[in-house]
Write a protein that holds these residues in place. Structure first.
Motif, PDB file in Angstrom:
ATOM      1  N   THR A  31     -11.453 -14.672 -48.433  1.00 32.45           N
ATOM      2  CA  THR A  31     -12.537 -14.361 -49.389  1.00 32.45           C
ATOM      3  C   THR A  31     -12.176 -13.118 -50.200  1.00 32.45           C
ATOM      4  O   THR A  31     -12.453 -13.042 -51.392  1.00 32.45           O
ATOM      5  N   GLN A  40     -18.485 -23.621 -43.050  1.00 37.89           N
ATOM      6  CA  GLN A  40     -18.547 -24.977 -43.612  1.00 37.89           C
ATOM      7  C   GLN A  40     -18.639 -26.029 -42.514  1.00 37.89           C
ATOM      8  O   GLN A  40     -18.122 -25.838 -41.415  1.00 37.89           O
ATOM      9  N   GLN A  70     -22.182 -25.587 -46.584  1.00 35.97           N
ATOM     10  CA  GLN A  70     -21.362 -24.410 -46.895  1.00 35.97           C
ATOM     11  C   GLN A  70     -22.275 -23.212 -47.137  1.00 35.97           C
ATOM     12  O   GLN A  70     -23.247 -23.323 -47.876  1.00 35.97           O
ATOM     13  N   LYS A  71     -21.966 -22.084 -46.534  1.00 32.29           N
ATOM     14  CA  LYS A  71     -22.679 -20.836 -46.866  1.00 32.29           C
ATOM     15  C   LYS A  71     -21.779 -19.626 -46.630  1.00 32.29           C
ATOM     16  O   LYS A  71     -20.978 -19.597 -45.697  1.00 32.29           O
ATOM     17  N   ARG A  72     -21.960 -18.626 -47.506  1.00 30.01           N
ATOM     18  CA  ARG A  72     -21.198 -17.387 -47.407  1.00 30.01           C
ATOM     19  C   ARG A  72     -22.074 -16.369 -46.676  1.00 30.01           C
ATOM     20  O   ARG A  72     -23.220 -16.138 -47.070  1.00 30.01           O
ATOM     21  N   THR A 107     -11.433 -18.945 -51.970  1.00 27.51           N
ATOM     22  CA  THR A 107     -12.346 -19.993 -51.494  1.00 27.51           C
ATOM     23  C   THR A 107     -12.150 -21.299 -52.268  1.00 27.51           C
ATOM     24  O   THR A 107     -12.037 -22.374 -51.666  1.00 27.51           O
ATOM     25  N   PRO A 119     -16.926 -10.755 -46.010  1.00 30.27           N
ATOM     26  CA  PRO A 119     -17.628 -12.037 -46.077  1.00 30.27           C
ATOM     27  C   PRO A 119     -16.755 -13.181 -45.562  1.00 30.27           C
ATOM     28  O   PRO A 119     -15.527 -13.148 -45.696  1.00 30.27           O
ATOM     29  N   ILE A 120     -17.428 -14.175 -45.002  1.00 31.08           N
ATOM     30  CA  ILE A 120     -16.761 -15.413 -44.583  1.00 31.08           C
ATOM     31  C   ILE A 120     -17.562 -16.587 -45.134  1.00 31.08           C
ATOM     32  O   ILE A 120     -18.752 -16.448 -45.442  1.00 31.08           O
ATOM     33  N   VAL A 121     -16.902 -17.730 -45.271  1.00 36.06           N
ATOM     34  CA  VAL A 121     -17.581 -18.942 -45.747  1.00 36.06           C
ATOM     35  C   VAL A 121     -17.581 -19.951 -44.601  1.00 36.06           C
ATOM     36  O   VAL A 121     -16.519 -20.352 -44.120  1.00 36.06           O
ATOM     37  N   ARG A 152     -21.980 -12.620 -43.830  1.00 33.80           N
ATOM     38  CA  ARG A 152     -21.188 -11.590 -43.136  1.00 33.80           C
ATOM     39  C   ARG A 152     -21.701 -11.533 -41.712  1.00 33.80           C
ATOM     40  O   ARG A 152     -22.887 -11.298 -41.482  1.00 33.80           O
TER      41      ARG A 152
END
Ligand code: RTP
Ligand code: MG
Length: 140
Positions: free
Chosen positions: A15, A75, A37-39, A20, A71-73, A41
């Motif tokens: 990220t 999924q 999918q959501k971003r 992404t 941040p991470i995504v 922390r």
């Protein structure tokens, strides 16, 4: 072959470098559908719980530090044989050992900062999806 769901994370090293979209293109190009999918922390408590199977491993503290560093995504990926397929798409844990064209060969910085996570079994996928998504957030 049955349609399966697997859990994926685009990690902080990816990220941070705005990867992404490029990683999602590899995922979708392999025939996997991103059905949630959501971003976010993660807090330390969330990372510790997610990785609790690795608690006794020497890299555990470093892993929790890394996964809470940005941040991470999160999924959910769906498709034929999705769990094994996504492990193939990601490549080996260490990018030095990853096959050409895999996400980790293309993008990972090191064995620790390796850009993505993917569930390693149906039981892990069920647990990891349930920990991170409500049912109504997954739209297949
Ligand atoms: P993942 O769970 O993230 O999909 O990766 P994996 O199955 O390929 O690797 P696993 O053995 O489950 O390890 C989880 C994550 O911990 C970090 N790691 N660092 N420094 C090290 O020796 C080391 N070993 C593992 C990596 O970020 C790995 O993905
Ligand atoms: Mg693993």
């Amino acid at each position: 072959m049955a349609v399966e769901r697997t859990f994926s994370i685009i990690k902080p090293d990816a990220t941070r470098r705005n990867l992404t979209g490029k990683i999602n293109a590899v995922i979708e190009g392999a025939g996997l559908r991103i059905v949630a999918q959501k971003r976010v922390r993660w807090t330390r408590a969330q990372a510790e719980k997610f990785y609790e199977e690795h608690k006794a491993r020497p890299f555990y503290g470093e892993l929790v530090d890394f996964m809470t560093s940005g941040p991470i995504v999160l999924q959910v990926l769906e498709g034929e044989n999705a769990i094994a397929k996504y492990r193939e798409v990601m490549g080996a844990t260490d990018p030095k050992e990853a096959a050409e064209g895999t996400v980790r060969k293309l993008f990972a910085e090191s064995k620790g900062s390796n850009s993505t996570h993917g569930s390693d079994s149906p039981a892990a996928a069920d647990r990891e999806i349930a920990l991170n998504f409500r049912l109504d957030e997954i739209v297949g």
